[in-house]
Design a protein around this motif. Structure first.
Motif, PDB file in Angstrom:
ATOM      1  N   CYS A 157       0.794  -1.229   0.000  1.00  0.00           N
ATOM      2  CA  CYS A 157       0.000   0.000   0.000  1.00  0.00           C
ATOM      3  C   CYS A 157       0.827   1.280   0.000  1.00  0.00           C
ATOM      4  CB  CYS A 157      -0.931   0.017   1.212  1.00  0.00           C
ATOM      5  SG  CYS A 157      -2.055  -1.388   1.282  1.00  0.00           S
ATOM      6  N   HIS A 158       2.066   1.239   0.466  1.00  0.00           N
ATOM      7  CA  HIS A 158       2.863   2.463   0.547  1.00  0.00           C
ATOM      8  C   HIS A 158       4.339   2.109   0.634  1.00  0.00           C
ATOM      9  CE1 HIS A 158       3.214   1.451   4.789  1.00  0.00           C
ATOM     10  NE2 HIS A 158       1.901   1.503   4.920  1.00  0.00           N
ATOM     11  N   VAL A 159       5.183   3.130   0.600  1.00  0.00           N
ATOM     12  CA  VAL A 159       6.616   2.889   0.742  1.00  0.00           C
ATOM     13  C   VAL A 159       6.905   2.324   2.126  1.00  0.00           C
ATOM     14  CG1 VAL A 159       7.266   4.687  -0.897  1.00  0.00           C
ATOM     15  CG2 VAL A 159       7.023   5.258   1.530  1.00  0.00           C
ATOM     16  N   LEU A 160       8.037   1.676   2.256  1.00  0.00           N
ATOM     17  CA  LEU A 160       8.392   1.106   3.551  1.00  0.00           C
ATOM     18  C   LEU A 160       8.584   2.212   4.586  1.00  0.00           C
ATOM     19  CD1 LEU A 160      10.970  -1.658   2.563  1.00  0.00           C
ATOM     20  CD2 LEU A 160       8.556  -1.941   3.166  1.00  0.00           C
ATOM     21  N   PRO A 161       7.900   2.112   5.719  1.00  0.00           N
ATOM     22  CA  PRO A 161       8.046   3.138   6.755  1.00  0.00           C
ATOM     23  C   PRO A 161       9.289   2.896   7.602  1.00  0.00           C
ATOM     24  CG  PRO A 161       6.488   1.493   7.478  1.00  0.00           C
ATOM     25  CD  PRO A 161       6.896   1.102   6.077  1.00  0.00           C
ATOM     26  N   ASP A 162       9.783   3.945   8.176  1.00  0.00           N
ATOM     27  CA  ASP A 162      10.913   3.837   9.096  1.00  0.00           C
ATOM     28  C   ASP A 162      10.410   3.222  10.402  1.00  0.00           C
ATOM     29  OD1 ASP A 162      13.039   4.201  10.870  1.00  0.00           O
ATOM     30  OD2 ASP A 162      13.604   6.126   9.982  1.00  0.00           O
ATOM     31  N   PRO A 163      10.960   2.083  10.835  1.00  0.00           N
ATOM     32  CA  PRO A 163      10.507   1.478  12.093  1.00  0.00           C
ATOM     33  C   PRO A 163      10.618   2.415  13.286  1.00  0.00           C
ATOM     34  CG  PRO A 163      11.843  -0.081  10.860  1.00  0.00           C
ATOM     35  CD  PRO A 163      11.967   1.247  10.159  1.00  0.00           C
ATOM     36  N   ARG A 164      11.457   3.438  13.162  1.00  0.00           N
ATOM     37  CA  ARG A 164      11.615   4.382  14.267  1.00  0.00           C
ATOM     38  C   ARG A 164      10.499   5.422  14.305  1.00  0.00           C
ATOM     39  NH1 ARG A 164      17.352   6.563  12.727  1.00  0.00           N
ATOM     40  NH2 ARG A 164      16.100   6.837  10.841  1.00  0.00           N
ATOM     41  N   ARG A 165       9.587   5.340  13.346  1.00  0.00           N
ATOM     42  CA  ARG A 165       8.472   6.297  13.305  1.00  0.00           C
ATOM     43  C   ARG A 165       7.608   6.186  14.559  1.00  0.00           C
ATOM     44  NH1 ARG A 165       5.526   8.995   9.181  1.00  0.00           N
ATOM     45  NH2 ARG A 165       3.311   9.235   9.660  1.00  0.00           N
ATOM     46  N   TYR A 166       7.512   4.957  15.106  1.00  0.00           N
ATOM     47  CA  TYR A 166       6.739   4.724  16.321  1.00  0.00           C
ATOM     48  C   TYR A 166       7.609   4.019  17.349  1.00  0.00           C
ATOM     49  CZ  TYR A 166       2.787   5.599  13.184  1.00  0.00           C
ATOM     50  OH  TYR A 166       1.930   6.158  12.279  1.00  0.00           O
ATOM     51  N   THR A 167       7.183   4.079  18.591  1.00  0.00           N
ATOM     52  CA  THR A 167       7.895   3.378  19.654  1.00  0.00           C
ATOM     53  C   THR A 167       7.481   1.909  19.654  1.00  0.00           C
ATOM     54  OG1 THR A 167       6.175   3.743  21.324  1.00  0.00           O
ATOM     55  CG2 THR A 167       7.817   5.491  21.033  1.00  0.00           C
ATOM     56  N   ALA A 168       8.252   1.103  20.388  1.00  0.00           N
ATOM     57  CA  ALA A 168       7.925  -0.320  20.489  1.00  0.00           C
ATOM     58  C   ALA A 168       6.538  -0.520  21.077  1.00  0.00           C
ATOM     59  CB  ALA A 168       8.976  -1.030  21.342  1.00  0.00           C
ATOM     60  N   ALA A 169       6.142   0.361  21.984  1.00  0.00           N
ATOM     61  CA  ALA A 169       4.817   0.241  22.600  1.00  0.00           C
ATOM     62  C   ALA A 169       3.702   0.631  21.636  1.00  0.00           C
ATOM     63  CB  ALA A 169       4.750   1.117  23.854  1.00  0.00           C
ATOM     64  N   GLN A 170       4.006   1.496  20.658  1.00  0.00           N
ATOM     65  CA  GLN A 170       2.986   1.968  19.719  1.00  0.00           C
ATOM     66  C   GLN A 170       2.788   1.029  18.533  1.00  0.00           C
ATOM     67  OE1 GLN A 170       4.854   5.778  18.950  1.00  0.00           O
ATOM     68  NE2 GLN A 170       3.299   6.875  20.143  1.00  0.00           N
ATOM     69  N   TRP A 171       3.827   0.284  18.163  1.00  0.00           N
ATOM     70  CA  TRP A 171       3.756  -0.507  16.938  1.00  0.00           C
ATOM     71  C   TRP A 171       2.636  -1.554  16.923  1.00  0.00           C
ATOM     72  CZ3 TRP A 171       4.727   0.221  12.195  1.00  0.00           C
ATOM     73  CH2 TRP A 171       5.797   1.009  11.782  1.00  0.00           C
ATOM     74  N   PRO A 172       2.344  -2.254  18.022  1.00  0.00           N
ATOM     75  CA  PRO A 172       1.249  -3.237  17.948  1.00  0.00           C
ATOM     76  C   PRO A 172      -0.079  -2.632  17.491  1.00  0.00           C
ATOM     77  CG  PRO A 172       2.563  -3.644  19.894  1.00  0.00           C
ATOM     78  CD  PRO A 172       3.063  -2.348  19.311  1.00  0.00           C
ATOM     79  N   ALA A 173      -0.410  -1.441  17.979  1.00  0.00           N
ATOM     80  CA  ALA A 173      -1.656  -0.796  17.570  1.00  0.00           C
ATOM     81  C   ALA A 173      -1.594  -0.373  16.107  1.00  0.00           C
ATOM     82  CB  ALA A 173      -1.945   0.413  18.459  1.00  0.00           C
ATOM     83  N   VAL A 174      -0.422   0.092  15.664  1.00  0.00           N
ATOM     84  CA  VAL A 174      -0.257   0.492  14.266  1.00  0.00           C
ATOM     85  C   VAL A 174      -0.427  -0.722  13.349  1.00  0.00           C
ATOM     86  CG1 VAL A 174       1.357   1.408  12.556  1.00  0.00           C
ATOM     87  CG2 VAL A 174       1.227   2.442  14.829  1.00  0.00           C
ATOM     88  N   VAL A 175       0.214  -1.823  13.710  1.00  0.00           N
ATOM     89  CA  VAL A 175       0.108  -3.040  12.897  1.00  0.00           C
ATOM     90  C   VAL A 175      -1.334  -3.532  12.854  1.00  0.00           C
ATOM     91  CG1 VAL A 175       0.767  -5.472  12.758  1.00  0.00           C
ATOM     92  CG2 VAL A 175       2.501  -3.734  13.245  1.00  0.00           C
ATOM     93  N   ALA A 176      -2.024  -3.475  13.987  1.00  0.00           N
ATOM     94  CA  ALA A 176      -3.428  -3.903  14.015  1.00  0.00           C
ATOM     95  C   ALA A 176      -4.274  -3.033  13.089  1.00  0.00           C
ATOM     96  CB  ALA A 176      -3.962  -3.843  15.442  1.00  0.00           C
ATOM     97  N   ARG A 177      -3.998  -1.724  13.078  1.00  0.00           N
ATOM     98  CA  ARG A 177      -4.746  -0.823  12.187  1.00  0.00           C
ATOM     99  C   ARG A 177      -4.445  -1.137  10.728  1.00  0.00           C
ATOM    100  NH1 ARG A 177      -3.087   4.269  10.557  1.00  0.00           N
ATOM    101  NH2 ARG A 177      -1.580   4.391  12.265  1.00  0.00           N
ATOM    102  N   MET A 178      -3.180  -1.418  10.415  1.00  0.00           N
ATOM    103  CA  MET A 178      -2.820  -1.755   9.040  1.00  0.00           C
ATOM    104  C   MET A 178      -3.449  -3.078   8.614  1.00  0.00           C
ATOM    105  SD  MET A 178      -1.068   0.789   7.916  1.00  0.00           S
ATOM    106  CE  MET A 178      -2.166   1.784   8.944  1.00  0.00           C
ATOM    107  N   GLU A 179      -3.540  -4.023   9.538  1.00  0.00           N
ATOM    108  CA  GLU A 179      -4.185  -5.302   9.216  1.00  0.00           C
ATOM    109  C   GLU A 179      -5.658  -5.090   8.883  1.00  0.00           C
ATOM    110  OE1 GLU A 179      -1.528  -8.544  11.731  1.00  0.00           O
ATOM    111  OE2 GLU A 179      -3.281  -7.612  12.677  1.00  0.00           O
ATOM    112  N   ARG A 180      -6.311  -4.195   9.619  1.00  0.00           N
ATOM    113  CA  ARG A 180      -7.715  -3.885   9.306  1.00  0.00           C
ATOM    114  C   ARG A 180      -7.818  -3.230   7.934  1.00  0.00           C
ATOM    115  NH1 ARG A 180      -7.625  -2.373  14.821  1.00  0.00           N
ATOM    116  NH2 ARG A 180      -7.454  -0.151  14.298  1.00  0.00           N
ATOM    117  N   ASN A 181      -6.866  -2.343   7.628  1.00  0.00           N
ATOM    118  CA  ASN A 181      -6.875  -1.697   6.317  1.00  0.00           C
ATOM    119  C   ASN A 181      -6.665  -2.713   5.197  1.00  0.00           C
ATOM    120  OD1 ASN A 181      -7.218   0.739   7.594  1.00  0.00           O
ATOM    121  ND2 ASN A 181      -5.118   1.454   7.286  1.00  0.00           N
TER     122      ASN A 181
END
Length: 201
Positions: A157-181
């Protein structure tokens, strides 16, 4: 005109006024025979309060014009170099001159398009808050075999994001949102586009 109704609601791009603008747009979809198709263009879930720089004109323009035809886009859904082409394509559609001929004109009935000066400011806002492509020199492991699941999933869906864009604590919610998308867009890791299927690219 829908945009005339939206304009007073968009003095701020966040809070209840932004939600009211989105509600007006969704009412238009409900009343339109093309509503089900419009609603499926972009996945839901990105809210007006999540727009970056919510007090700026760019955020207000995004909310005023972009929700007329689909769910609110996240500026980070594309990288900066891609946004001008996307915006100009959308503006042509809003002006009833899209790639579907008379059907496009019918779908855009009641929709207002930004003027040329607003288009420039809208693009500048979207580019300023766009997804920054991942630099292989910064995170080289993302381009090694161990990073293949990351590449396969995100590049659909998009270019590869920088893993440092979010913290380790934030990434699970981001991944869950992307999975829904991805589920909304019928995408799974490793899938290939179906010929003729509309693509968000």
């Amino acid at each position: 005109m829908l945009a005339s109704l939206l304009a007073p609601q968009c003095a701020l791009a966040d809070g209840s006024r932004g939600d009211a603008a989105v509600a007006l747009a969704k009412q238009r979809w409900f009343d339109s025979p093309h509503g089900p198709m419009l609603e499926r263009i972009l996945p839901p879930g990105f809210e007006p309060a999540q727009l970056p720089e919510p007090q700026t004109e760019g955020a207000r323009l995004t909310l005023r014009y972009c929700v007329q035809c689909h769910n609110l886009p996240n500026p980070a859904m594309h990288h900066a170099a891609k946004w001008p082409k996307v915006v100009h394509r959308m503006v042509e559609r809003m002006r009833g001159r899209g790639n579907m001929g008379r059907l496009m004109a019918d779908m855009m009935a009641g929709v207002e398009a930004p003027d040329d000066a607003e288009v420039v400011r809208l693009i500048a806002y979207l580019q300023r808050n766009a997804q920054a492509p991942l630099d292989p020199k910064i995170v080289p492991e993302a381009f090694l075999p161990v990073g293949e699941p990351f590449r396969l999933a995100c590049k659909q869906c998009h270019v590869l994001p920088d893993p440092r864009r979010y913290t380790a604590a934030q990434w699970p919610a981001v991944v869950a949102r992307m999975e829904r998308n991805m589920a909304w867009m019928t995408r799974v890791v490793g899938s290939k586009p179906i010929p003729g299927e509309p693509q968000l690219r």
